[in-house]
Design an enzyme around this catalytic site. Sequence first.
Site: not given
Length: 211
Positions: A139, A121
Amino acid sequence: MKNKQQILRICEILRSAYPDVKTQLLHRNPYELLISTILSAQCTDRQVNAVTPALFTAFPTPAALAEAPVRKIEGFIRSTGFFHNKAKNIKACAADLATRHGGVVPDRLEALTALPGVGRKTANVVRSAAFGQRAVVVDTHVKRISRRLGLTRQEDPVKIEFELMETVPEAEWNDLGLRMIYFGRQICRARKPDCPNCPLFDLCDYPEKTV
């Protein structure tokens, strides 16, 4: 699961609702974005932005941060939560940048994820926002909304990332994640989504949605 036309419609609606999106983490260069993104774990962007100006004034380069005592780093980032681990991670990350990359943040996924404290991420945030590369950032907002909309049934963020890359047009990758983050904060909240005012209501598969 959504078909191609439904996916395009979702992208169109989100693009109309949030035409201009960018990461809300304040930064002036890839180094600042990388460290800020690491600090944003389990913390709001607003709180990260409250501490990073002083942090980067004190440690403007990876070498400066790498040489700083952990306790001194902790003093700057305490309010971001989990500050013991975060201080160790950003110090180690900065040390790797300084010694292995000449103080320059790499732009390749493999090199980024090899840095301490950097997962997919974080790496994708940096690739997208700092280097303009096509990437899907997953996320908690993107995971929740993708599942509610029926874009994926996966639970694992990496599997969600790859599934979205397969089904969403590549030109939408960078902004789609950001738009979902905006949308997740304003409308499709985790505990109490604002379903009556949701522009995606008719395309949503969420079984608990309310009128």
